[in-house]
Enzyme design. Sequence first.
Site, short mmCIF file in Angstrom:
data_model
loop_
_atom_site.label_atom_id
_atom_site.label_comp_id
_atom_site.label_asym_id
_atom_site.label_seq_id
_atom_site.Cartn_x
_atom_site.Cartn_y
_atom_site.Cartn_z
N ARG A 92 -3.61 -19.96 4.85
CA ARG A 92 -2.25 -19.51 4.20
C ARG A 92 -1.68 -20.64 3.21
NH1 ARG A 92 3.29 -16.14 6.51
NH2 ARG A 92 2.65 -17.37 7.84
N ARG A 94 3.99 -18.72 17.76
CA ARG A 94 4.71 -18.40 16.88
C ARG A 94 4.62 -16.96 17.47
NH1 ARG A 94 4.00 -19.14 10.91
NH2 ARG A 94 5.40 -17.47 10.97
N LYS A 136 2.52 -8.90 6.42
CA LYS A 136 3.91 -8.50 5.89
C LYS A 136 4.49 -8.68 4.52
CE LYS A 136 5.76 -9.98 9.65
NZ LYS A 136 5.13 -11.46 9.83
N ARG A 149 13.46 -9.68 14.08
CA ARG A 149 12.72 -9.86 14.62
C ARG A 149 12.93 -10.11 16.88
NH1 ARG A 149 10.13 -13.46 10.80
NH2 ARG A 149 8.66 -14.68 11.83
N ARG A 154 2.37 -24.63 5.43
CA ARG A 154 3.78 -24.82 5.86
C ARG A 154 3.05 -25.52 7.46
NH1 ARG A 154 5.55 -18.37 6.50
NH2 ARG A 154 6.27 -19.25 7.73
#
Length: 214
Positions: free
Chosen positions: A127, A171, A13, A88, A160
């Site tokens: 990531r 998540r 996203k 969300r 992260r």
Amino acid sequence: MKIVMLGAPGAGKGTQAKMIAAKYGIPHISTGDIFRANLKEGTELGMKAKEYMDKGLLVPDSLTLELIMDRFKNDDCANGYVLDGFPRTIPQAEALTEALKANNDDLDYAIDVDVPDENIVRRMSGRRACLSCGATYHIVYNAPKTEGKCDACGSELVQREDDKPETVLNRLSVYHAQTQPLIDYYKGFDKLKSVDGTQDMNKVFEDIVKILEN
Ligand code: ADP
Ligand code: AMP
């Protein structure tokens, strides 16, 4: 142009939202980025958000809505925005619909970047993020020119805290329980468009541009 990006955490996203923002000259608004910026500055909001983020849980709607409604007041939102990571939950989506309606306004599209769960863990474990300028990389699919350094600002790249495998699984289950229902919510308003997010990121972007320029 007012766009909502939907999709699992790690679906791409943010990657696509940044490309849309650059092409159409609208701001990319990521609630996750705003929470992380607050955390870095040590604000009260950042401290409160951290409790939830570290566990892979959603920050409460009241806190998130206060923050985003305030962000919409900025002059840069006059010509629209691309929202990444908001809404969300159904109450967040309803609040957005109502806020737009109050201004005789509406969304253009909710774009679902569709990526199966099997691919998500690989995406998120690779990531790397720049906490200074918000740029995002992937160690395999979108590597920085110099390992560990941001191409855009030269700062150090980090993994992260919530991209560690244990938190990623949390998540994902939070996504399925609380965020995936937004796909049907926007389908109901005839706003939903889906793209195949497993493709190369430039091809995903091409598909999105076709939708926006249709
Ligand atoms: P989200 O904002 O949905 O959480 P990101 O845009 O941060 O996801 O993307 C998650 C990771 O996957 C990042 O490391 C990014 O570089 C990488 N990525 C994004 N899109 C693609 C793609 N189409 N193919 C492969 N990797 C991708
Ligand atoms: P993101 O950067 O979009 O992956 O978001 C990182 C984390 O920030 C999420 O796992 C949540 O804890 C929190 N967060 C971001 N956006 C929202 C939102 N709209 N509602 C609730 N929590 C959010």
